[in-house]
Write a protein that holds these residues in place. Structure first.
Motif, PDB file in Angstrom:
ATOM      1  N   GLY A  12       0.847  -1.185   0.000  1.00  0.00           N
ATOM      2  CA  GLY A  12       0.000   0.000   0.000  1.00  0.00           C
ATOM      3  C   GLY A  12       0.880   1.231   0.000  1.00  0.00           C
ATOM      4  N   SER A  19       1.874  -0.592  -5.768  1.00  0.00           N
ATOM      5  CA  SER A  19       0.489  -0.760  -5.368  1.00  0.00           C
ATOM      6  C   SER A  19      -0.457  -0.178  -6.418  1.00  0.00           C
ATOM      7  CB  SER A  19       0.263  -0.079  -4.016  1.00  0.00           C
ATOM      8  OG  SER A  19      -1.058  -0.201  -3.623  1.00  0.00           O
ATOM      9  N   ASN A  20      -0.167   1.050  -6.844  1.00  0.00           N
ATOM     10  CA  ASN A  20      -1.002   1.707  -7.846  1.00  0.00           C
ATOM     11  C   ASN A  20      -0.997   0.942  -9.161  1.00  0.00           C
ATOM     12  OD1 ASN A  20      -1.012   3.963 -10.237  1.00  0.00           O
ATOM     13  ND2 ASN A  20      -2.546   4.325  -8.647  1.00  0.00           N
ATOM     14  N   LEU A  23      -3.441  -2.022  -8.833  1.00  0.00           N
ATOM     15  CA  LEU A  23      -4.830  -1.562  -8.836  1.00  0.00           C
ATOM     16  C   LEU A  23      -5.234  -1.051 -10.213  1.00  0.00           C
ATOM     17  CD1 LEU A  23      -4.904   0.330  -5.413  1.00  0.00           C
ATOM     18  CD2 LEU A  23      -5.754  -1.982  -5.899  1.00  0.00           C
ATOM     19  N   ALA A  44      -1.936  -3.655   1.543  1.00  0.00           N
ATOM     20  CA  ALA A  44      -3.047  -3.401   0.611  1.00  0.00           C
ATOM     21  C   ALA A  44      -4.394  -3.711   1.252  1.00  0.00           C
ATOM     22  CB  ALA A  44      -2.868  -4.214  -0.667  1.00  0.00           C
ATOM     23  N   PHE A  47      -7.080  -1.013   1.510  1.00  0.00           N
ATOM     24  CA  PHE A  47      -7.895  -0.599   0.362  1.00  0.00           C
ATOM     25  C   PHE A  47      -9.300  -1.196   0.405  1.00  0.00           C
ATOM     26  CE2 PHE A  47      -3.574  -0.342  -1.749  1.00  0.00           C
ATOM     27  CZ  PHE A  47      -3.490   1.037  -1.610  1.00  0.00           C
ATOM     28  N   THR A  53      -9.342   3.956   3.462  1.00  0.00           N
ATOM     29  CA  THR A  53      -8.556   3.667   2.267  1.00  0.00           C
ATOM     30  C   THR A  53      -7.457   4.710   2.139  1.00  0.00           C
ATOM     31  OG1 THR A  53     -10.415   2.655   1.110  1.00  0.00           O
ATOM     32  CG2 THR A  53      -8.614   3.454  -0.246  1.00  0.00           C
ATOM     33  N   ALA A  64      -6.546   5.478  -5.384  1.00  0.00           N
ATOM     34  CA  ALA A  64      -6.654   4.045  -5.102  1.00  0.00           C
ATOM     35  C   ALA A  64      -8.100   3.631  -4.836  1.00  0.00           C
ATOM     36  CB  ALA A  64      -5.764   3.664  -3.924  1.00  0.00           C
ATOM     37  N   GLY A  65      -8.825   4.428  -4.066  1.00  0.00           N
ATOM     38  CA  GLY A  65     -10.217   4.096  -3.764  1.00  0.00           C
ATOM     39  C   GLY A  65     -11.080   3.993  -5.001  1.00  0.00           C
ATOM     40  N   VAL A  68     -10.253   0.656  -6.776  1.00  0.00           N
ATOM     41  CA  VAL A  68     -10.866  -0.479  -6.080  1.00  0.00           C
ATOM     42  C   VAL A  68     -12.375  -0.511  -6.352  1.00  0.00           C
ATOM     43  CG1 VAL A  68     -11.372  -1.486  -3.814  1.00  0.00           C
ATOM     44  CG2 VAL A  68      -9.083  -0.626  -4.317  1.00  0.00           C
TER      45      VAL A  68
END
Length: 120
Positions: A12, A19-20, A23, A44, A47, A53, A64-65, A68
């Motif tokens: 995360g 992480s990005n 996602l 992570a 998330f 988040t 990120a939100g 997801v």
């Protein structure tokens, strides 16, 4: 038969770019019409938690939100059982549609015929 994409994100805010990327790949695959299963493990896990988040703070990246949410609405999001427990998270802490499952379910999905697994 279309291949299924299984994406496991293991980081995360401790590794925001990696992480990005995970996602983003998962949400892009949903947008392309793929059958996507996103697994959130390690940091992570956050998330999966709505108001907690984390913001990855990456310029030129979608939040990120939002990524997801795309996967939740068009695919499957799973929070690792052990990762959730280590962070004191239960089903009441997760976003709607997020399931909590363990390694046996991950292995079953990963070994299913026609599945491509990616780990970030």
């Amino acid at each position: 038969m279309a291949r299924r994409l299984l994406v496991k994100v293991t980081c995360g805010t401790d590794d925001p770019e990696r992480s990005n990327q995970g996602l983003t790949v998962a949400s892009a695959a949903v947008a392309a019409g793929a059958d996507v299963s996103l697994w959130l493990t390690g940091e992570a896990a956050w998330f999966a938690t709505g108001d907690r988040t984390p913001d990855l703070g990456l310029p030129h990246a979608s939040p990120a939100g939002a990524l997801v949410t795309i996967v939740r609405e068009g695919g499957q999001v799973t929070l690792c059982t052990q990762c959730a427990a280590r962070r004191g998270l239960g089903e009441d802490d997760t976003l709607p549609g997020v399931r909590i499952a363990g390694a046996a379910v991950f292995v079953e999905e990963a070994l299913a015929e026609g599945t491509q697994a990616l780990v970030y």
